[in-house]
Design a protein around this motif. Structure first.
Motif, PDB file in Angstrom:
ATOM      1  N   UNK A   1       3.690  42.618  -9.283  1.00  0.00           N
ATOM      2  CA  UNK A   1       5.366  42.022  -9.667  1.00  0.00           C
ATOM      3  C   UNK A   1       6.117  42.660  -9.832  1.00  0.00           C
ATOM      4  N   UNK A   2       6.671  42.500  -9.482  1.00  0.00           N
ATOM      5  CA  UNK A   2       8.337  43.833 -10.301  1.00  0.00           C
ATOM      6  C   UNK A   2       9.637  42.948 -11.033  1.00  0.00           C
ATOM      7  N   UNK A   3       9.406  43.887 -11.867  1.00  0.00           N
ATOM      8  CA  UNK A   3      10.010  43.725 -13.072  1.00  0.00           C
ATOM      9  C   UNK A   3      11.407  43.818 -13.117  1.00  0.00           C
ATOM     10  N   UNK A   4      10.993  45.533 -12.710  1.00  0.00           N
ATOM     11  CA  UNK A   4      12.926  45.755 -12.614  1.00  0.00           C
ATOM     12  C   UNK A   4      13.221  47.301 -11.648  1.00  0.00           C
ATOM     13  N   UNK A   5      14.502  46.993 -11.284  1.00  0.00           N
ATOM     14  CA  UNK A   5      14.492  48.151 -10.380  1.00  0.00           C
ATOM     15  C   UNK A   5      15.894  48.844 -10.892  1.00  0.00           C
ATOM     16  N   UNK A   6      15.581  50.247 -10.482  1.00  0.00           N
ATOM     17  CA  UNK A   6      17.092  51.530 -10.894  1.00  0.00           C
ATOM     18  C   UNK A   6      16.729  51.925  -9.714  1.00  0.00           C
ATOM     19  N   UNK A   7      18.098  52.096  -9.026  1.00  0.00           N
ATOM     20  CA  UNK A   7      18.622  53.219  -7.673  1.00  0.00           C
ATOM     21  C   UNK A   7      19.556  53.781  -7.549  1.00  0.00           C
ATOM     22  N   UNK A   8      19.145  55.301  -6.956  1.00  0.00           N
ATOM     23  CA  UNK A   8      20.464  55.657  -7.063  1.00  0.00           C
ATOM     24  C   UNK A   8      20.739  56.010  -5.264  1.00  0.00           C
ATOM     25  N   UNK A   9      21.414  55.896  -4.612  1.00  0.00           N
ATOM     26  CA  UNK A   9      21.711  57.092  -3.369  1.00  0.00           C
ATOM     27  C   UNK A   9      22.869  57.076  -3.325  1.00  0.00           C
ATOM     28  N   UNK A  10      22.491  58.761  -2.957  1.00  0.00           N
ATOM     29  CA  UNK A  10      23.186  59.365  -3.278  1.00  0.00           C
ATOM     30  C   UNK A  10      24.069  58.964  -1.542  1.00  0.00           C
ATOM     31  N   UNK A  11      23.390  59.141   0.076  1.00  0.00           N
ATOM     32  CA  UNK A  11      23.833  58.776   0.763  1.00  0.00           C
ATOM     33  C   UNK A  11      23.197  58.050   2.203  1.00  0.00           C
TER      34      UNK A  11
ATOM     35  N   UNK B   1      10.156  34.047  -4.350  1.00  0.00           N
ATOM     36  CA  UNK B   1      10.946  35.182  -3.567  1.00  0.00           C
ATOM     37  C   UNK B   1      10.532  36.675  -3.848  1.00  0.00           C
ATOM     38  N   UNK B   2      10.834  37.392  -2.375  1.00  0.00           N
ATOM     39  CA  UNK B   2      11.069  38.469  -2.570  1.00  0.00           C
ATOM     40  C   UNK B   2      11.937  39.311  -3.059  1.00  0.00           C
ATOM     41  N   UNK B   3      11.374  40.114  -3.911  1.00  0.00           N
ATOM     42  CA  UNK B   3      12.078  40.878  -5.156  1.00  0.00           C
ATOM     43  C   UNK B   3      13.414  41.845  -4.131  1.00  0.00           C
ATOM     44  N   UNK B   4      12.946  42.346  -2.338  1.00  0.00           N
ATOM     45  CA  UNK B   4      14.779  42.477  -2.124  1.00  0.00           C
ATOM     46  C   UNK B   4      15.388  41.447  -1.518  1.00  0.00           C
ATOM     47  N   UNK B   5      14.959  39.987  -0.778  1.00  0.00           N
ATOM     48  CA  UNK B   5      15.425  38.928  -0.997  1.00  0.00           C
ATOM     49  C   UNK B   5      16.715  38.924  -2.067  1.00  0.00           C
ATOM     50  N   UNK B   6      15.882  39.008  -2.903  1.00  0.00           N
ATOM     51  CA  UNK B   6      16.482  38.835  -4.436  1.00  0.00           C
ATOM     52  C   UNK B   6      18.548  40.052  -4.067  1.00  0.00           C
ATOM     53  N   UNK B   7      17.996  40.386  -4.482  1.00  0.00           N
ATOM     54  CA  UNK B   7      18.992  42.116  -4.010  1.00  0.00           C
ATOM     55  C   UNK B   7      20.028  41.444  -3.074  1.00  0.00           C
TER      56      UNK B   7
ATOM     57  N   UNK C   1      12.523  35.692 -13.991  1.00  0.00           N
ATOM     58  CA  UNK C   1      11.813  34.534 -13.745  1.00  0.00           C
ATOM     59  C   UNK C   1      11.676  34.654 -12.201  1.00  0.00           C
ATOM     60  N   UNK C   2      10.031  33.930 -11.609  1.00  0.00           N
ATOM     61  CA  UNK C   2      10.286  33.457 -10.545  1.00  0.00           C
ATOM     62  C   UNK C   2      11.040  32.608  -9.028  1.00  0.00           C
ATOM     63  N   UNK C   3      11.251  32.926  -8.197  1.00  0.00           N
ATOM     64  CA  UNK C   3      12.150  31.423  -7.719  1.00  0.00           C
ATOM     65  C   UNK C   3      10.765  31.851  -6.441  1.00  0.00           C
ATOM     66  N   UNK C   4      11.132  29.451  -6.357  1.00  0.00           N
ATOM     67  CA  UNK C   4       9.712  29.118  -5.383  1.00  0.00           C
ATOM     68  C   UNK C   4      11.113  28.863  -4.236  1.00  0.00           C
ATOM     69  N   UNK C   5       9.951  28.006  -3.221  1.00  0.00           N
ATOM     70  CA  UNK C   5      10.715  27.059  -2.252  1.00  0.00           C
ATOM     71  C   UNK C   5      11.251  26.021  -2.269  1.00  0.00           C
TER      72      UNK C   5
END
Length: 234
Positions: free
Chosen positions: A55-65, A169-175, A197-201
């Protein structure tokens, strides 16, 4: 052990500007990690047998292009460390010529789905992934602190299409949902997300927004004001 796959940016993955969206990028990263897990015998079906999940706890993403429609890309992932019930995973997206388009760090918890509690991943699991050096990038702090909100959005419920095979809820859906709360024409170059925390239907998400000098924070909260996820967009 690094794992890669190649693809082309599809029309269904781009935004109005003709480029890959941030949720589309996250889906590529998520798919890459899933493909690796399936390839080494640690996939969805195997985890379901054990009653466990990453289960994903944290993302850190850097976008150059953000790559454009039809552009060929290579997505790579690898485990960069394990500690107790935590697993650290890095990602990159590059062009055919090796141009770095985006990179990411992520932190996952190995969870017993019956109890909902994190447990130490089996040694055979961590051995199967192996460990490679972490990417040389300063991703900042893992924890994301929400400033005082200056905007309160309309609450909305979790829909069936927001869910994944773990029935939350999928992590990408949250974003994606958090991104819908951003000011118009906000282009994301850096993103940090902390999942609380997790979110459900049927759960209702209450969005809060705080704009700062460097970007924008979004918190999606439950009815008691406790966050499901806090995201910083820059």
């Amino acid at each position: 052990m690094k794992y890669s796959f190649t693809s082309r940016i599809r029309y269904s993955e781009i935004g109005e500007d003709g480029n890959l969206t941030l949720p589309g990028l996250i889906n590529y990263f998520q798919d890459c990690s899933t493909f690796q897990s399936e390839a080494i015998g640690e996939g969805v079906a195997e985890l379901k047998k054990r009653g466990c999940a990453w289960v994903l706890s944290a993302w850190q993403i850097h976008v150059r292009r953000y790559p454009s429609l039809g552009e060929a890309v290579k997505i790579t992932t690898w485990a960069s460390g394990f500690k107790g019930f935590l697993g650290m995973r890095n990602f990159t997206m590059e062009t055919e010529d090796g141009e770095m388009l985006a990179c990411a760090n992520s932190i996952w918890s190995y969870v017993n789905m019956e109890t909902g509690h994190p447990v130490r991943a089996p040694k055979e699991t961590t051995d199967a992934y192996g460990i490679d050096d972490p990417i040389d990038e300063d991703f900042g702090e893992r924890k994301v602190k929400m400033p005082e909100a200056d905007f309160i959005g309309e609450p909305f419920p979790v829909r069936p299409h927001n869910l994944d095979t773990n029935h939350h809820v999928n992590n990408a859906q949250f974003i994606s949902l958090a991104g819908e709360c951003l000011p118009k024409n906000f282009t994301v170059r850096r993103m940090r997300a902390e999942y609380k925390q997790q979110a459900h239907l049927g759960d209702v998400l209450h969005p809060l927004r705080a704009e700062t000098e460097n970007g924008c924070f979004i918190s999606l909260n439950d009815e008691k004001g406790q966050p499901y996820v806090v995201v910083e967009f820059q």
